[in-house]
Design a protein around this motif. Structure first.
Motif, PDB file in Angstrom:
ATOM      1  N   SER A 215       0.860  -1.189   0.000  1.00 23.70           N
ATOM      2  CA  SER A 215       0.000   0.000   0.000  1.00 23.70           C
ATOM      3  C   SER A 215       0.891   1.233   0.000  1.00 23.70           C
ATOM      4  O   SER A 215       2.089   1.157   0.303  1.00 23.70           O
ATOM      5  CB  SER A 215      -0.932   0.020   1.216  1.00 23.70           C
ATOM      6  OG  SER A 215      -0.190   0.208   2.407  1.00 23.70           O
ATOM      7  N   LEU A 216       0.296   2.372  -0.338  1.00 22.93           N
ATOM      8  CA  LEU A 216       0.993   3.667  -0.322  1.00 22.93           C
ATOM      9  C   LEU A 216       0.098   4.646   0.421  1.00 22.93           C
ATOM     10  O   LEU A 216      -0.920   5.096  -0.122  1.00 22.93           O
ATOM     11  CB  LEU A 216       1.259   4.161  -1.745  1.00 22.93           C
ATOM     12  CG  LEU A 216       2.200   3.312  -2.622  1.00 22.93           C
ATOM     13  CD1 LEU A 216       2.221   3.843  -4.046  1.00 22.93           C
ATOM     14  CD2 LEU A 216       3.608   3.291  -2.043  1.00 22.93           C
ATOM     15  N   GLN A 217       0.466   4.979   1.649  1.00 25.09           N
ATOM     16  CA  GLN A 217      -0.380   5.816   2.490  1.00 25.09           C
ATOM     17  C   GLN A 217       0.474   6.854   3.214  1.00 25.09           C
ATOM     18  O   GLN A 217       1.541   6.524   3.741  1.00 25.09           O
ATOM     19  CB  GLN A 217      -1.103   4.962   3.544  1.00 25.09           C
ATOM     20  CG  GLN A 217      -1.888   3.788   2.997  1.00 25.09           C
ATOM     21  CD  GLN A 217      -3.190   4.195   2.330  1.00 25.09           C
ATOM     22  OE1 GLN A 217      -3.782   5.229   2.684  1.00 25.09           O
ATOM     23  NE2 GLN A 217      -3.664   3.403   1.373  1.00 25.09           N
TER      24      GLN A 217
ATOM     25  N   GLY B 183       0.371   7.073  -6.658  1.00 25.86           N
ATOM     26  CA  GLY B 183      -0.939   6.901  -6.043  1.00 25.86           C
ATOM     27  C   GLY B 183      -1.988   6.438  -7.030  1.00 25.86           C
ATOM     28  O   GLY B 183      -2.877   5.646  -6.693  1.00 25.86           O
TER      29      GLY B 183
ATOM     30  N   HIS C 257      -1.264   2.513  -8.099  1.00 22.35           N
ATOM     31  CA  HIS C 257      -1.265   1.481  -7.066  1.00 22.35           C
ATOM     32  C   HIS C 257      -2.700   1.177  -6.614  1.00 22.35           C
ATOM     33  O   HIS C 257      -3.502   2.097  -6.429  1.00 22.35           O
ATOM     34  CB  HIS C 257      -0.425   1.910  -5.862  1.00 22.35           C
ATOM     35  CG  HIS C 257      -0.053   0.777  -4.974  1.00 22.35           C
ATOM     36  ND1 HIS C 257      -0.924   0.221  -4.068  1.00 22.35           N
ATOM     37  CD2 HIS C 257       1.090   0.058  -4.870  1.00 22.35           C
ATOM     38  CE1 HIS C 257      -0.326  -0.775  -3.438  1.00 22.35           C
ATOM     39  NE2 HIS C 257       0.899  -0.893  -3.910  1.00 22.35           N
TER      40      HIS C 257
ATOM     41  N   ALA D 187      -3.867   3.066  -2.422  1.00 20.10           N
ATOM     42  CA  ALA D 187      -3.074   4.274  -2.209  1.00 20.10           C
ATOM     43  C   ALA D 187      -3.934   5.471  -1.847  1.00 20.10           C
ATOM     44  O   ALA D 187      -5.035   5.644  -2.375  1.00 20.10           O
ATOM     45  CB  ALA D 187      -2.255   4.600  -3.466  1.00 20.10           C
TER      46      ALA D 187
ATOM     47  N   SER E 125      -6.025   5.733  -5.469  1.00 21.50           N
ATOM     48  CA  SER E 125      -5.977   4.682  -6.485  1.00 21.50           C
ATOM     49  C   SER E 125      -7.004   4.960  -7.583  1.00 21.50           C
ATOM     50  O   SER E 125      -8.140   5.353  -7.299  1.00 21.50           O
ATOM     51  CB  SER E 125      -6.256   3.327  -5.848  1.00 21.50           C
ATOM     52  OG  SER E 125      -5.371   3.076  -4.776  1.00 21.50           O
TER      53      SER E 125
ATOM     54  N   THR F 240       5.602   3.472   2.226  1.00 19.41           N
ATOM     55  CA  THR F 240       5.436   2.021   2.112  1.00 19.41           C
ATOM     56  C   THR F 240       5.492   1.303   3.446  1.00 19.41           C
ATOM     57  O   THR F 240       5.275   0.093   3.498  1.00 19.41           O
ATOM     58  CB  THR F 240       6.497   1.431   1.173  1.00 19.41           C
ATOM     59  OG1 THR F 240       7.808   1.792   1.662  1.00 19.41           O
ATOM     60  CG2 THR F 240       6.336   1.970  -0.228  1.00 19.41           C
TER      61      THR F 240
END
Length: 429
Positions: free
Chosen positions: A10-12, A243, A246, A249, A296, A428
């Motif tokens: 995930s990308l947060q 973002g 992915h 995200a 996303s 990440t």
């Protein structure tokens, strides 16, 4: 130094992006030409703008670097710069060399501008020709490449200069030389390019149909340059694409510069269907700024043509990654200028896409990429060619793999984004 990129689940997060390099360069130069003190906050910590600071110091400008990426510039005005006793080393910065060449020509000083190996192999012919027409004597290697030895003995000549290409550096170089003239110099622009110079200097602009005529002369006061430099949209573009492509995200990017002459990539990503939210619109000095959130998205293919390229030239490497994950075939044309950047970026992108196992075609002036939302790039060692934008584009693509990948010479990201790898790790983890 090589960097390993792990696939991201995930990308947060929220990222504090680096300051805008283009504005940082100009803010420092224009502050030096202002008669008085300017305090510039959020000045870029990247190497290129600090090459500008070093050159300005050699020209007799007093610059104090304070805490919190703040600089205090004691402006000397148009007539206060001194002939440097040593070369003006521009490092890797084409902006430093091209814009300072205009200032040196206008001021009538004699100076020799040098750069590193990469900069010394990038063309300077485009600025040499108009500056000579304004009265400069310029010696250059092969009449094209640095080092540049610049002097002027006769009076500065005003110039009417239709821009042969859309280039903010060429435009700015001529306008800065014109600032020292008794009669106005005119730059005629038909294809838009970055307008930071005319904004920050409050220059006269006249529109005639599709043309924009920008004038500069000694009658134009150089404004004080006390403001916060916006965060860099070019840096934001890498995370906007990350973002978007992915599947899990949500990335927030506060205080990003949204100058309309710089945000072509934002409009392209919106056209592709990227889920982008813009809030907190305000101004920092003469520049529009806002907060951006990206989530996303399911991306559509896009076509980037010659008319659009000047407004997204620096973002094309990362836009190519967005195209790779779009649902269909995307094309870029009219981007031959990419072959004359820190490296041949079209060739570098072709090498990267080939190593990833992508389906694409390379042309003299662009690319055609067959996108697939479910594309999984091969884990590979991606060459950065010591180019910061290629390195960051490869890293973003690597986040989507099933196996780890490596970005060779990934420390080149420091040229524009010193904390890139730290920020990637933060998103990440």
């Amino acid at each position: 130094m090589d960097y390993k990129v792990q696939p991201a689940t995930s990308l947060q997060g929220t990222l504090q992006l680096p300051a805008d390099k283009s504005i940082s360069h100009r803010a420092a130069m224009f502050a030096a030409l202002h008669e008085g003190t300017s305090v510039i906050t959020n000045f870029s910590e990247a190497a290129d703008p600090h090459s500008t600071l070093d050159c300005l110091r050699r020209l007799g400008v007093e610059i104090e670097e304070q805490s919190g990426h703040t600089i205090k510039v004691e402006g000397v005005g148009r007539d206060g710069m001194k002939t440097p006793s040593t070369d003006l080393d521009c490092g890797n910065s084409g902006t430093t060399m091209r814009l300072l060449s205009g200032i040196i020509t206008g001021s009538g000083l004699s100076a020799r501008l040098t750069g590193d190996e990469s900069l010394s192999n990038r063309t300077m012919r485009r600025i040499i020709e108009p500056l000579r027409r304004m009265g400069a004597h310029i010696d250059a290697r092969e009449d094209d490449f640095a080092p540049l030895s610049i002097s002027r003995s006769a009076a500065l000549k005003p110039l009417h200069f239709p821009l042969p290409i859309a280039s903010a550096q060429l435009k700015s170089c001529v306008l800065l030389a014109g600032l020292f003239g008794e009669k106005p110099t005119e730059v005629v622009e038909t294809l838009p390019s970055r307008d930071h110079t005319e904004r920050l200097l409050s220059l006269s602009i006249v529109k005639e149909g599709e043309k924009k005529i920008i004038r500069s002369s000694r009658q134009d006061p150089v404004p004080q340059q006390s403001y916060r430099v916006p965060n860099d949209f070019s840096a934001a573009a890498f995370w906007l694409v990350a973002g978007a492509i992915h599947p899990d995200a949500s990335i927030r990017l506060p205080k990003v510069g949204l100058n309309p002459s710089r945000t072509g990539a934002l409009e392209i990503l919106k056209q592709m269907g990227t889920d982008i939210e813009i809030t907190n619109n305000h101004n920092a000095g003469a520049e529009p700024v806002a907060d951006i959130r990206v989530k996303s998205s399911r991306l559509r293919p896009v076509t980037i043509t010659e008319e659009i390229v000047p407004n997204c030239i620096d973002e094309i490497p990362i836009l190519a990654i967005a195209m790779l994950f779009a649902d269909g075939v995307s094309k870029v044309s009219g981007a031959e200028e990419l072959r004359h950047k820190e490296t041949d970026r079209l060739h570098a992108l072709a090498e990267m896409l080939s190593a990833a196992g992508a389906e694409f075609e390379e042309y003299a002036d662009g690319l055609k990429i067959a996108g697939d939302p479910d594309f999984i790039p091969d884990g590979a060692a991606f060459k950065s060619f010591h180019d910061h934008r290629i390195a960051m584009a490869a890293a973003v693509m690597g986040l989507m793999g099933e196996e780890p990948s490596t970005v060779l010479d990934g420390d080149s990201t420091a040229i524009s984004y010193p904390n890139f790898w730290t920020d990637l790790s933060m998103l990440t983890n």
